[in-house]
Design an enzyme around this catalytic site. Structure first.
Site, PDB file in Angstrom:
ATOM      1  N   ASP A   1      -8.786  17.659  14.451  1.00 54.39           N
ATOM      2  CA  ASP A   1      -8.619  16.337  14.817  1.00 54.39           C
ATOM      3  C   ASP A   1      -8.701  16.354  16.426  1.00 54.39           C
ATOM      4  O   ASP A   1      -8.010  17.221  17.001  1.00 54.39           O
ATOM      5  CB  ASP A   1      -7.061  15.970  14.444  1.00 54.39           C
ATOM      6  CG  ASP A   1      -6.755  14.536  14.354  1.00 54.39           C
ATOM      7  OD1 ASP A   1      -7.715  13.870  14.288  1.00 54.39           O
ATOM      8  OD2 ASP A   1      -5.365  14.257  14.560  1.00 54.39           O
TER       9      ASP A   1
ATOM     10  N   GLU B   1      -9.990  19.857  10.147  1.00 57.61           N
ATOM     11  CA  GLU B   1      -8.756  19.540   9.991  1.00 57.61           C
ATOM     12  C   GLU B   1      -8.139  19.577   8.464  1.00 57.61           C
ATOM     13  O   GLU B   1      -7.008  19.643   8.375  1.00 57.61           O
ATOM     14  CB  GLU B   1      -8.155  18.416  10.859  1.00 57.61           C
ATOM     15  CG  GLU B   1      -8.738  17.255  10.267  1.00 57.61           C
ATOM     16  CD  GLU B   1      -9.086  16.067  11.119  1.00 57.61           C
ATOM     17  OE1 GLU B   1      -8.955  14.840  10.859  1.00 57.61           O
ATOM     18  OE2 GLU B   1      -9.851  16.316  11.908  1.00 57.61           O
TER      19      GLU B   1
ATOM     20  N   TYR C   1     -11.238   6.749  15.413  1.00 58.93           N
ATOM     21  CA  TYR C   1     -10.032   7.645  15.436  1.00 58.93           C
ATOM     22  C   TYR C   1      -8.829   6.444  15.946  1.00 58.93           C
ATOM     23  O   TYR C   1      -8.741   5.919  16.966  1.00 58.93           O
ATOM     24  CB  TYR C   1     -10.214   8.653  16.671  1.00 58.93           C
ATOM     25  CG  TYR C   1      -8.908   9.731  16.578  1.00 58.93           C
ATOM     26  CD1 TYR C   1      -8.755  10.589  15.646  1.00 58.93           C
ATOM     27  CD2 TYR C   1      -8.075   9.491  17.763  1.00 58.93           C
ATOM     28  CE1 TYR C   1      -7.891  11.487  15.776  1.00 58.93           C
ATOM     29  CE2 TYR C   1      -6.948  10.471  17.889  1.00 58.93           C
ATOM     30  CZ  TYR C   1      -6.962  11.379  16.919  1.00 58.93           C
ATOM     31  OH  TYR C   1      -5.928  12.172  16.912  1.00 58.93           O
TER      32      TYR C   1
END
Length: 748
Positions: free
Chosen positions: A103, A7, A305
């Protein structure tokens, strides 16, 4: 060759090191059978209206609604984006297999899929799906790669969200701007933005139109304890006075005393919204500040995350808990009792696979960093203590209710006593909320009596509170419903508006558009915001509840319960209704405040002009460092000596080695013969730092500065060492030819 697409560059670098792709190329790493490249945010986007047809170039009510027969994407028109996409396109065309390392969420899936679609990928796709960026998590993720098609529904949901936002945003913004805008000022309308603004405006109008109503309450103090009349509020003062007279001078008698023991569960682990709420409440951090901070902690590998909407963990995390607790440095006094107690608590309020979709709640990884900023330390501490607390026992409390009687009038008081603190030990040194003080009651006996101190209190009904960022986030999460109960909030999340990862940006957009502003902690709608909402007649456009229902359908697309075509048909119908209603509505004037971007641009231009004038004024008094007679003058591409006609050719270019110099740096260089360290020079395709100096002949020299033992910027394998005249790489025997002279002559 397997191509991994991350990402962002920093994540690509981490992955490349772990899987052995250690040779640096232009726009990617290579080695061990892998190529590792990256996006940086969106490289592709939905086409704009004018890309479909020339008539949509113009903002004209006759051409609304704009509904393309088929939506298409394009590469964003930016030189850096175009270059990186070109690199990716070539790598994709040659790859035997693609590993999507984007992501691990809806937006990340969308970014990657658009790139693969635009590059016409034909190679099979695997998916790396991880919840932290630790080496262990990345290695484990590569061992358990998913098939790319497992995430097709996630991509469909992201695509539906983007197209829905385009349809409503493009059409409604043009319609409202054309109908109510002034002087080409855009009135922005959005699928989530507008109902969020509507919640703020409706609350504000409710407060402004509130008419306080007086009422009276009777309370009395017995044994330093406040008892309240159970008759409640009196609407007439004379009624309250009558009761006050009847209880004055008469003993209070204690009646029934009831004590119920109960347990309080530890607070739930954090999802993104609850973390943003807590940070706003405790540290006055904005939702956007919190998101950026927890994202940084994730990238520093100390938390998992962050863009999650669950407060639960999956069952497979349980076996990792002891190691995580053991590795949490600085929290040993809190973790040791859990580790020494034997089996670690496993509660269904913490571990529940059915409550997990993409990711689990935000928790520490067990890794530690000493380079955290003040904000990062505060947020990290919140996450750590929540994680520790869920493994502590419940807090045991005694809730006591005491009834009393004075003449024929009933009174009551309640109190709470902490019997066993349990999880509260984790938070015992923290400030309590005003409402969290535990009132400890004295030991009353049924039948005891004595004198008391009655009091008649006049009060007024209170308006609702203005939204703060914390309460607005909670309202967005529950589609405007007031929910204090954690379990009810969990159930309402399906109907919340926006996603955890986008809510902060929605609030920031309202600030930028000057639709709302902040007064201390309060969020207040501006005249533009209020009048915009009042001009919208279509409830679909401003109802948090209805928008929450659309959000639920997007989640159902993700889970495969709803087809994307159904959602798109509903959005197209809604857009047509909105446009037709605007067309038929009477015109009205809306107060226009310049948006934040316009104000910033003007302020920036003014500051730039002032800086330029100040620099020239300062330079007017600076002697030429070469001839000592002339003064420095600012030309079109360089500073030069005013005595150039007399033969002085001294110059300092505006830019050297692709680095633009500031006026301040130039003036310091001219007066002190040496600049401070300047970052970002480009030399032999590498970014370097250094100082500019003027030698005894007034020639410009770049003195390079590279820290010893730092990683080689060329091969990314060796370490930098300092030689006699240049920096070199310890990996030179394996072919790395990195060499950076201590001094580089700057050609004029």
């Amino acid at each position: 060759m397997k191509l991994c697409i991350a990402e962002k560059p920093s994540v690509a670098r981490e992955i490349a090191q772990i899987i052995g792709a250690k040779t640096r190329r232009d726009g990617y790493f290579e080695g061990n059978g892998y190529q590792v490249s990256w996006t940086f945010g969106h490289l592709c986007t939905l086409k704009e209206p004018h890309d479909y047809t020339d008539k949509w170039k113009y903002w004209d009510m006759r051409y609304l609604p704009m509904i393309p027969p088929r939506f298409a994407i394009k590469v964003i028109e930016d030189s850096g984006v175009q270059k990186q996409f070109g690199i990716l396109e070539k790598l994709i065309s040659e790859a035997q297999e693609i590993i999507n390392c984007g992501d691990a969420g809806q937006e990340g899936e969308l970014i990657q899929r658009w790139v693969l679609t635009k590059a016409i990928n034909k190679a099979p796709v695997k998916r790396l799906w991880i919840s932290s960026l630790t080496e262990e998590a990345i290695r484990e993720g590569f061992e358990k790669l998913h098939e790319g098609e497992e995430f097709d529904k996630l991509y469909e949901a992201g695509s539906a969200r983007a197209i829905g936002d385009w349809l409503l945003g493009m059409n409604a913004t043009r319609a409202y701007t054309l109908k109510y805008g002034q002087n080409k000022q855009v009135l922005s309308i959005g699928r989530v933005q507008t109902p969020t603004l509507a919640m703020i405006v409706e609350r504000q109008l409710e407060i402004e139109n509130f008419k306080p109503v007086p009422y009276w309450e009777i309370k009395t103090i017995y044994r330093d304890t406040v008892f309240s009349a159970t008759s409640g509020r009196f609407q007439k003062p004379e009624d309250a006075q009558t009761v006050l007279q009847e209880i004055s001078g008469i003993d209070l008698y204690i009646g029934n005393i009831e004590t119920k023991n109960s347990s309080e569960h530890p607070p739930r682990l954090f999802d993104l919204t609850s973390l943003q709420i807590e940070c706003n409440r405790k540290f006055s951090m904005s939702a956007d500040d919190t998101l950026r901070t927890i994202q940084s902690l994730y990238e520093k590998k100390v938390t998992t995350y962050p863009r999650v909407d669950t407060t639960f963990l999956s069952d497979d995390i349980y076996k990792k808990v002891p190691a995580t607790l053991k590795n949490m440095k600085g929290y040993e006094s809190l973790t040791q009792p859990i580790l020494e107690a034997g089996k670690i608590r496993k509660s269904k309020k913490v571990f529940d696979n059915k409550k997990i979709t993409d990711h689990h709640a935000i928790i520490p990884t067990g890794q530690n960093r000493i380079d955290l900023s003040d904000a990062e330390r505060k947020v990290f501490d919140l996450v750590c203590k929540r994680f520790i607390a869920v493994f502590y026992p419940d807090c045991k409390v005694a809730n006591t209710s005491v009834e009393a009687k004075i003449a024929q009038h009933d009174f009551k008081t309640t109190g709470k006593q902490i019997l066993e603190p349990g999880w509260r030990v984790v938070f015992q040194n923290e400030d309590k909320d005003d409402n969290s003080e535990d009132r400890i009651l004295p030991a009353f006996t049924k039948g005891e009596h004595g004198p008391h101190q009655p009091d008649l209190q006049e009060k007024q009904t209170q308006p609702p509170q203005y939204f703060t960022e914390a309460t607005l986030l909670r309202a967005m999460e529950t589609a405007g419903k007031n929910m204090d109960d954690e379990e009810l909030r969990e159930l309402m999340k399906e109907n919340g508006i926006g996603r955890p990862s986008t809510r902060a940006n929605i609030i920031e957009t309202l600030f930028r558009r000057r639709y709302i502003q902040k007064e201390r902690k309060r969020l207040v709608a501006t005249p533009t915001g209020v009048e915009l909402i009042q001009s919208i007649e279509n409830d679909l456009l401003k109802s948090a509840e209805l928008t929450g229902q659309w959000e639920r359908k997007l989640r159902q697309i993700e889970s495969g319960e709803v087809e994307i075509a159904q959602f798109m048909d509903e959005m197209k119908t809604m857009v047509s209704e909105v446009i037709n209603q605007v067309k038929s509505s009477p015109r009205r004037q809306i107060t226009i405040l310049e948006d934040e971007e316009t104000l910033k641009a003007r302020a920036k231009e003014e500051a730039k002009q002032q800086k330029k004038e100040a620099a020239q004024n300062a330079a007017d008094n600076i002697e030429c460092p070469k001839c000592g007679k002339g003064k420095l003058l600012k030309g079109n591409s360089a500073w030069g000596c005013s005595e150039w006609k007399a033969g002085c050719r001294f110059t300092i270019p505006f830019a050297m080695y692709e680095k633009q110099l500031t006026d301040k740096q130039v003036i310091t260089l001219a007066t002190k013969k040496k600049s401070p360290v300047i970052k970002g020079f480009s030399y032999n395709d590498l970014k370097i730092d250094g100082k500019l100096i003027l030698n005894e002949n007034s020639e410009l020299i770049l003195q390079t500065e590279i820290k010893d033992d730092s990683s080689c910027p060329k091969c990314n394998v060796g370490k930098i060492v300092k030689g006699k005249t240049a920096y070199g790489c310890t990996n030179f025997k394996s072919g790395c030819d990195f060499r950076m002279p201590f001094e580089i002559a700057v050609s004029s």
